[in-house]
Write an enzyme that holds these catalytic residues in place. Sequence first.
Site, PDB file in Angstrom:
ATOM      1  N   LYS A 135       0.836  -1.215   0.000  1.00 42.20           N
ATOM      2  CA  LYS A 135       0.000   0.000   0.000  1.00 42.20           C
ATOM      3  C   LYS A 135       0.863   1.253   0.000  1.00 42.20           C
ATOM      4  O   LYS A 135       0.671   2.170  -0.786  1.00 42.20           O
ATOM      5  CB  LYS A 135      -0.927  -0.038   1.221  1.00 42.20           C
ATOM      6  CG  LYS A 135      -1.859   1.137   1.430  1.00 42.20           C
ATOM      7  CD  LYS A 135      -1.282   2.310   2.184  1.00 42.20           C
ATOM      8  CE  LYS A 135      -0.643   2.037   3.505  1.00 42.20           C
ATOM      9  NZ  LYS A 135      -1.519   1.706   4.594  1.00 42.20           N
TER      10      LYS A 135
ATOM     11  N   TYR B 226      -9.855   3.535   7.010  1.00 41.69           N
ATOM     12  CA  TYR B 226      -8.456   3.668   6.588  1.00 41.69           C
ATOM     13  C   TYR B 226      -8.259   3.218   5.135  1.00 41.69           C
ATOM     14  O   TYR B 226      -7.698   3.930   4.320  1.00 41.69           O
ATOM     15  CB  TYR B 226      -7.570   2.734   7.407  1.00 41.69           C
ATOM     16  CG  TYR B 226      -7.202   3.140   8.796  1.00 41.69           C
ATOM     17  CD1 TYR B 226      -5.931   3.636   9.076  1.00 41.69           C
ATOM     18  CD2 TYR B 226      -8.075   2.964   9.861  1.00 41.69           C
ATOM     19  CE1 TYR B 226      -5.544   3.939  10.376  1.00 41.69           C
ATOM     20  CE2 TYR B 226      -7.700   3.266  11.159  1.00 41.69           C
ATOM     21  CZ  TYR B 226      -6.428   3.759  11.409  1.00 41.69           C
ATOM     22  OH  TYR B 226      -6.053   4.054  12.683  1.00 41.69           O
TER      23      TYR B 226
ATOM     24  N   GLU C 211      -7.322   5.489   1.855  1.00 42.57           N
ATOM     25  CA  GLU C 211      -5.990   5.333   1.268  1.00 42.57           C
ATOM     26  C   GLU C 211      -6.069   4.936  -0.200  1.00 42.57           C
ATOM     27  O   GLU C 211      -5.354   5.480  -1.047  1.00 42.57           O
ATOM     28  CB  GLU C 211      -5.192   4.289   2.069  1.00 42.57           C
ATOM     29  CG  GLU C 211      -4.862   4.786   3.475  1.00 42.57           C
ATOM     30  CD  GLU C 211      -4.098   3.807   4.329  1.00 42.57           C
ATOM     31  OE1 GLU C 211      -3.504   4.240   5.330  1.00 42.57           O
ATOM     32  OE2 GLU C 211      -4.094   2.596   4.022  1.00 42.57           O
TER      33      GLU C 211
ATOM     34  N   ALA D  36      -1.392   6.323  11.592  1.00 44.18           N
ATOM     35  CA  ALA D  36      -1.476   7.242  10.455  1.00 44.18           C
ATOM     36  C   ALA D  36      -2.393   6.673   9.404  1.00 44.18           C
ATOM     37  O   ALA D  36      -2.479   5.460   9.232  1.00 44.18           O
ATOM     38  CB  ALA D  36      -0.099   7.464   9.855  1.00 44.18           C
TER      39      ALA D  36
END
Length: 451
Positions: free
Chosen positions: A50, A176, A180, A339
């Site tokens: 990722k 998340y 992303e 994060a």
Amino acid sequence: MEYDYDLFVIGAGSGGVRASRISSSLGAKVAIAEEFRVGGTCVIRGCVPKKLLVYASHFSEDFEDAEAYGWTVPKATHSWQTLITNKDTEIDRLNGIYHTILSNNNVELYEARATLIDNHTVQVGDKTVTAKYILIATGGTPVMPDVPGIEHAISSNEAFHLEELPKRVIVVGGGYIAVEFAGIFHGLGSEVIQLYRGEQILRGFDADVQNVLAEEIRKKGIDVRTHSNPASIEKTNSGLKVTLEDGSVLETDAIMYATGRKANTDGLNLEQVGVELKPNGAVVVTPDSQTTIENIYAVGDVTDRVALTPVAIHEGMAFAETVFGNRPRAIDHSNIPSAVFSQPQVGTVGLTEAEAREKFGEVDIYKSQFRPMKHTLTGRPEQAFVKLIVDAKSDVVVGAHIIGSDAAEIIQAVGIALKCGATKAQFDSTVGVHPSLAEEIVTMREKFVVA
Ligand code: NDP
């Protein structure tokens, strides 16, 4: 009674590998079973690939921004195939390193699926082995809702191996992974629509972070639609037809669901040997990772505590030290920095404003939103955001939230300060690094007053 092993670990991801390595170094005879590839979600189809795709996708903006700094950049083109090939080469390298870690630490690897027969016996491939302790570290897997046509959707697992970059992508979810991947596809040139069923993406994050990030990614061109959810998906000659719950119809080339993950406990026979599971299938554990069966432990995503690789690693180490090192310790799951590798990034540690108000009553809020220095020349309308939440009574900083480039790097260090219980006065007495985004953390003096 003599066992074949002191420890048998099921699942060679971040938590399982760390637990086996440390246990072995503490003198235990250890074996580990892995049915897929050694390395686990993070290394094989999660954090690592990722982040490589995030790096790749950021170049499109970098090329544009370079002109304001005097560079003439010819029209850049991108090869998805090159990116995926290079990414796969790196993942193969890391997979090899994980094999080496296991063999260098005398951990015997079974490349097969393992199932419990009883609390000391494991069926692994066509073998039956016994162990004094068993560690469940089988991780999690993506889940998708049961909407008609869901078989046409992909999860993040498949997104890493698409044959080509889809021109149009719908990403479903607001967590998340959805945020992303929406950023990755957008940066690489896809038209992206992100559908989120609720009020605002990144539910559970500080409300300012949710709102600022949603605005930032919309400004970049990601079409974030809240209160939106697919009702059905159909294959057409030109791609996919996605009908939303409100009846509207979207056309797309790919639809990726990032609607959460579930613990990998199916078929392990855990409940049959007495290991209690939560209603969602995750393993119930004590703070030191022991299950309801005394000699069986579980770490990482399979326990559904905090689904982050470094947490699984900490849990794996704590397990090994507790059981084989005679140093009992539980993991402190508070103040874990994390994060979101969105663009711009989000870094967060500690409580949200709402959680802090609930816990402490009176809190002081410091926040700052500004144009990052880099964009004074580029004119890009990107904003950075920094927020500190302070318990008014003790002056202790109980939450820190950052949006901006390198927020992930910055929040790691801020996490140490929070772990140490630093006060706002101590933040203020720290000299800033100038010019940087991070200096904002130690230079905010005006309390935010609700108008
Ligand atoms: P999350 O649980 O974070 O997000 C799931 C999202 O899908 C939520 O927005 C949720 O909505 C939505 N959703 C759930 N069910 C449905 C449904 N039936 N229909 C429509 N929408 C639905 O899961 P992710 O898959 O994004 O990530 C899993 C975990 O992996 C994270 O919690 C995190 O711990 C970890 N992770 C960490 C990363 C990092 O540290 N950078 C990166 C990637 C993953 P709602 O809010 O309404 O529930």
